[in-house]
Scaffold this motif. Structure first.
Motif, PDB file in Angstrom:
ATOM      1  N   SER A  89      70.163  27.341   9.708  1.00 48.26           N
ATOM      2  CA  SER A  89      70.219  28.519  10.798  1.00 48.26           C
ATOM      3  C   SER A  89      71.147  29.654  10.270  1.00 48.26           C
ATOM      4  CB  SER A  89      70.937  28.147  11.905  1.00 48.26           C
ATOM      5  OG  SER A  89      70.026  27.055  12.773  1.00 48.26           O
ATOM      6  N   VAL A  90      70.488  30.922  10.347  1.00 48.59           N
ATOM      7  CA  VAL A  90      71.161  32.089   9.759  1.00 48.59           C
ATOM      8  C   VAL A  90      71.654  32.798  11.253  1.00 48.59           C
ATOM      9  CG1 VAL A  90      70.811  34.349   8.745  1.00 48.59           C
ATOM     10  CG2 VAL A  90      69.409  32.164   8.196  1.00 48.59           C
ATOM     11  N   THR A  91      72.943  33.010  11.575  1.00 49.60           N
ATOM     12  CA  THR A  91      73.767  33.452  12.548  1.00 49.60           C
ATOM     13  C   THR A  91      74.479  34.605  12.281  1.00 49.60           C
ATOM     14  OG1 THR A  91      75.160  32.042  12.744  1.00 49.60           O
ATOM     15  CG2 THR A  91      73.281  31.219  13.744  1.00 49.60           C
ATOM     16  N   THR A  92      74.176  35.512  11.328  1.00 51.48           N
ATOM     17  CA  THR A  92      74.872  36.616  10.770  1.00 51.48           C
ATOM     18  C   THR A  92      74.316  37.998  11.234  1.00 51.48           C
ATOM     19  OG1 THR A  92      73.572  36.423   8.813  1.00 51.48           O
ATOM     20  CG2 THR A  92      75.560  35.241   8.632  1.00 51.48           C
ATOM     21  N   PRO A  93      75.122  38.895  11.030  1.00 50.27           N
ATOM     22  CA  PRO A  93      74.804  40.230  11.508  1.00 50.27           C
ATOM     23  C   PRO A  93      73.322  40.472  11.085  1.00 50.27           C
ATOM     24  CG  PRO A  93      76.983  40.402  11.164  1.00 50.27           C
ATOM     25  CD  PRO A  93      76.590  39.122  10.708  1.00 50.27           C
ATOM     26  N   HIS A 110      63.720  24.932   5.440  1.00 53.72           N
ATOM     27  CA  HIS A 110      63.307  25.434   6.564  1.00 53.72           C
ATOM     28  C   HIS A 110      64.396  26.582   7.240  1.00 53.72           C
ATOM     29  CE1 HIS A 110      59.733  22.675   7.014  1.00 53.72           C
ATOM     30  NE2 HIS A 110      60.557  21.625   6.763  1.00 53.72           N
ATOM     31  N   VAL A 111      63.805  27.339   8.070  1.00 54.79           N
ATOM     32  CA  VAL A 111      65.054  28.405   8.584  1.00 54.79           C
ATOM     33  C   VAL A 111      64.734  28.660   9.961  1.00 54.79           C
ATOM     34  CG1 VAL A 111      65.755  30.734   8.233  1.00 54.79           C
ATOM     35  CG2 VAL A 111      64.881  29.586   6.242  1.00 54.79           C
ATOM     36  N   VAL A 112      65.981  28.792  10.750  1.00 52.19           N
ATOM     37  CA  VAL A 112      65.927  29.214  11.948  1.00 52.19           C
ATOM     38  C   VAL A 112      66.777  30.535  11.818  1.00 52.19           C
ATOM     39  CG1 VAL A 112      66.665  28.807  14.419  1.00 52.19           C
ATOM     40  CG2 VAL A 112      65.815  27.075  12.934  1.00 52.19           C
ATOM     41  N   CYS A 113      66.429  31.525  12.306  1.00 54.85           N
ATOM     42  CA  CYS A 113      67.024  32.921  12.261  1.00 54.85           C
ATOM     43  C   CYS A 113      67.100  33.472  13.446  1.00 54.85           C
ATOM     44  CB  CYS A 113      66.069  33.755  11.109  1.00 54.85           C
ATOM     45  SG  CYS A 113      66.912  35.416  10.739  1.00 54.85           S
ATOM     46  N   GLU A 114      68.202  34.218  13.626  1.00 53.25           N
ATOM     47  CA  GLU A 114      68.318  35.134  15.030  1.00 53.25           C
ATOM     48  C   GLU A 114      67.586  36.297  14.748  1.00 53.25           C
ATOM     49  OE1 GLU A 114      70.210  35.794  17.563  1.00 53.25           O
ATOM     50  OE2 GLU A 114      70.583  33.734  17.484  1.00 53.25           O
ATOM     51  N   LYS A 115      67.288  36.990  15.672  1.00 50.85           N
ATOM     52  CA  LYS A 115      66.502  37.969  15.763  1.00 50.85           C
ATOM     53  C   LYS A 115      67.384  39.188  15.658  1.00 50.85           C
ATOM     54  CE  LYS A 115      67.685  38.784  20.041  1.00 50.85           C
ATOM     55  NZ  LYS A 115      68.706  39.618  20.131  1.00 50.85           N
ATOM     56  N   PRO A 116      66.935  40.548  15.563  1.00 44.64           N
ATOM     57  CA  PRO A 116      65.708  40.654  14.714  1.00 44.64           C
ATOM     58  C   PRO A 116      65.495  39.781  13.328  1.00 44.64           C
ATOM     59  CG  PRO A 116      66.763  42.473  14.439  1.00 44.64           C
ATOM     60  CD  PRO A 116      67.684  41.856  15.535  1.00 44.64           C
ATOM     61  N   LEU A 117      64.513  39.610  12.836  1.00 44.15           N
ATOM     62  CA  LEU A 117      64.215  38.796  11.610  1.00 44.15           C
ATOM     63  C   LEU A 117      64.673  39.677  10.427  1.00 44.15           C
ATOM     64  CD1 LEU A 117      62.955  36.318  10.344  1.00 44.15           C
ATOM     65  CD2 LEU A 117      60.702  37.423  10.456  1.00 44.15           C
ATOM     66  N   THR A 118      64.121  41.049  10.557  1.00 43.94           N
ATOM     67  CA  THR A 118      64.644  41.833   9.556  1.00 43.94           C
ATOM     68  C   THR A 118      64.461  43.293  10.062  1.00 43.94           C
ATOM     69  OG1 THR A 118      62.245  42.452   9.228  1.00 43.94           O
ATOM     70  CG2 THR A 118      63.098  40.736   7.693  1.00 43.94           C
ATOM     71  N   PHE A 119      64.777  44.455   9.002  1.00 40.65           N
ATOM     72  CA  PHE A 119      65.067  45.976   9.562  1.00 40.65           C
ATOM     73  C   PHE A 119      63.563  46.392   9.603  1.00 40.65           C
ATOM     74  CE2 PHE A 119      69.650  47.339   8.458  1.00 40.65           C
ATOM     75  CZ  PHE A 119      70.028  46.340   9.438  1.00 40.65           C
ATOM     76  N   THR A 120      62.844  45.844   8.749  1.00 39.77           N
ATOM     77  CA  THR A 120      61.459  46.608   8.615  1.00 39.77           C
ATOM     78  C   THR A 120      60.174  45.654   8.637  1.00 39.77           C
ATOM     79  OG1 THR A 120      61.279  46.470   6.169  1.00 39.77           O
ATOM     80  CG2 THR A 120      62.637  48.400   7.101  1.00 39.77           C
ATOM     81  N   VAL A 140      62.319  31.554  15.079  1.00 38.95           N
ATOM     82  CA  VAL A 140      63.207  32.709  15.659  1.00 38.95           C
ATOM     83  C   VAL A 140      63.759  32.536  17.046  1.00 38.95           C
ATOM     84  CG1 VAL A 140      63.217  35.374  16.118  1.00 38.95           C
ATOM     85  CG2 VAL A 140      61.833  34.235  14.229  1.00 38.95           C
ATOM     86  N   THR A 141      64.885  32.757  17.316  1.00 37.84           N
ATOM     87  CA  THR A 141      65.722  32.258  18.498  1.00 37.84           C
ATOM     88  C   THR A 141      65.388  33.258  19.539  1.00 37.84           C
ATOM     89  OG1 THR A 141      67.726  33.120  17.332  1.00 37.84           O
ATOM     90  CG2 THR A 141      67.309  30.731  17.620  1.00 37.84           C
TER      91      THR A 141
END
Length: 390
Positions: A89-93, A110-120, A140-141
């Protein structure tokens, strides 16, 4: 039906990047992932300070040698471990999401990522292509979408109980940042800094939540064009907005509005989703998430309650306690993590049929959130004009 069993044969070996001591979002992720025994936290990069991160990880029950200084070191070491991690899980800025998720996918995780997924949008689509090539799940959470009454709303729209959908009225407008609170709070400060937050503040941080819920409830609706105006009432936040209004035209003629704000003084949370059809309307408010308001023209208002026999089976599938007992954000997130676990196991087993039966906020939802924000920013920065949705 009271939900209570494990959804996977063995807990998915899981790690976190971020979410260290004092992190509210990290605590929510852990509570949700570990609640039903479908994940086991076995490794992590919990802090930019390695010693502080190791101390916190050990406190959580993670072996000291599996509390790593950097995510790249973790991915490399865990690949050699006999029981290495399967998911992270990616819970960073926000500014780190793309690189960490990309590295995780390249490592076969496998990945669980905070939103937004990316900038672009380009970055988001690159991750989508990589996830497809690696055959990995990316969740995506959009945590509020785990509430059961969202499933009830979706079933009612699908059954035609509202008739043809005419209006989608969304808002997420709280008042907790009506003053420059970031001056005293580092956890908020990065959210209003374009270097870390990206091209928007409340559009990406708040609005994408009800937007995704509306997509779940009304999956047939497609945005044709939109118009957005955004403001920075706390002027030091410019160029990022703390208030925005977006108008949307859907293909087929439906119309949508989104009010997003962190300066709605006095409002506790203010996230509401209202869907208006030709015959009836439904409304869900996240401060009363166990209820769905159902309004049929010329009939009394009905309040549908969680865990009642008159609900659609999909709205009963994840109940954790009987009717009348309120369930909240932790249960909603736990529902999503259970779905993530099933999707990950089904993917690993090549079980396409099982995978097709589980719905969760996947990488396509993450891409769409980034796309919506990009279109809103493009419209607002062009003077609040209508733009085709691309």
């Amino acid at each position: 039906m009271i939900f209570g069993g494990k959804q996977v044969a063995a807990p998915i070996r899981w790690a976190m990047v971020g979410g260290g001591r004092g992190s509210q979002i990290g605590y929510i992720h852990r509570c949700a992932a570990l609640r039903d025994g479908n994940f086991a936290l076995v490794a992590g990069v919990f802090d930019l300070d390695p010693e502080r991160g190791r101390s916190f990880g050990v406190e959580l029950g993670v072996e000291a040698v599996r509390c790593y200084p950097t995510y790249r070191e973790m991915f490399a070491a865990e690949a050699e471990h006999p029981d290495g991690i399967q998911a992270v899980s990616v819970t960073t800025p926000n500014n780190t999401h793309y690189e960490i998720t990309k590295a995780a996918l390249e490592a076969g995780l496998h990945v669980v990522c905070e939103k937004p997924l990316t900038f672009t949008v380009a970055e988001a689509e690159a991750l989508q292509a990589l996830a497809r090539a690696k055959d990995r799940v990316v969740g995506v959470t959009y945590g509020y979408s785990g509430h059961q009454m969202i499933e009830q709303a979706r079933a009612m729209v699908a059954a035609g109980e509202l008739g043809e959908i005419r209006l989608v009225n969304l808002q997420f407008a709280h008042g907790f940042h009506s003053a420059p609170v970031e001056e005293q709070n580092p956890a908020i400060r990065w959210r209003v800094d374009p270097r870390f937050a990206g091209p928007s503040y409340v559009l990406g941080d708040l609005a994408t939540h009800p937007l995704y819920i509306a997509e779940v409830i009304c999956p047939e609706l497609r945005i044709k064009r939109l118009m957005c105006a955004r403001q920075s009432f706390v002027r030091s936040r410019a160029p990022l907005e703390d208030n925005a209004v977006t108008l949307m035209e859907y293909e087929g003629g439906a119309f949508g509005t989104v009010w997003t704000s962190a300066v709605n003084a006095g409002s506790m949370h203010g996230q509401k989703v209202r869907i208006v059809g030709e015959k009836a309307s439904i409304e869900w408010w996240d401060e009363h998430p166990n209820q769905l308001r159902f309004e049929v023209q010329d009939e009394p208002v009905r309040i549908l309650e969680r865990n009642m026999g008159y609900l659609h089976p999909a709205a009963l599938a994840e109940d954790r306690i009987g009717a009348g007992h309120p369930e909240g954000l932790f249960e909603a997130w736990a529902n999503l993590y259970d779905r993530f676990a099933v999707a990950m196991e089904a993917t690993d087993q090549g079980d396409a049929e099982r995978l097709s039966q589980i719905r969760y906020p996947d990488i396509a939802a993450g891409v769409e959130g980034v796309r919506w924000v990009a279109n809103c920013v493009r419209s607002a920065d062009s003077g609040g004009v209508w733009v085709d949705y691309v």
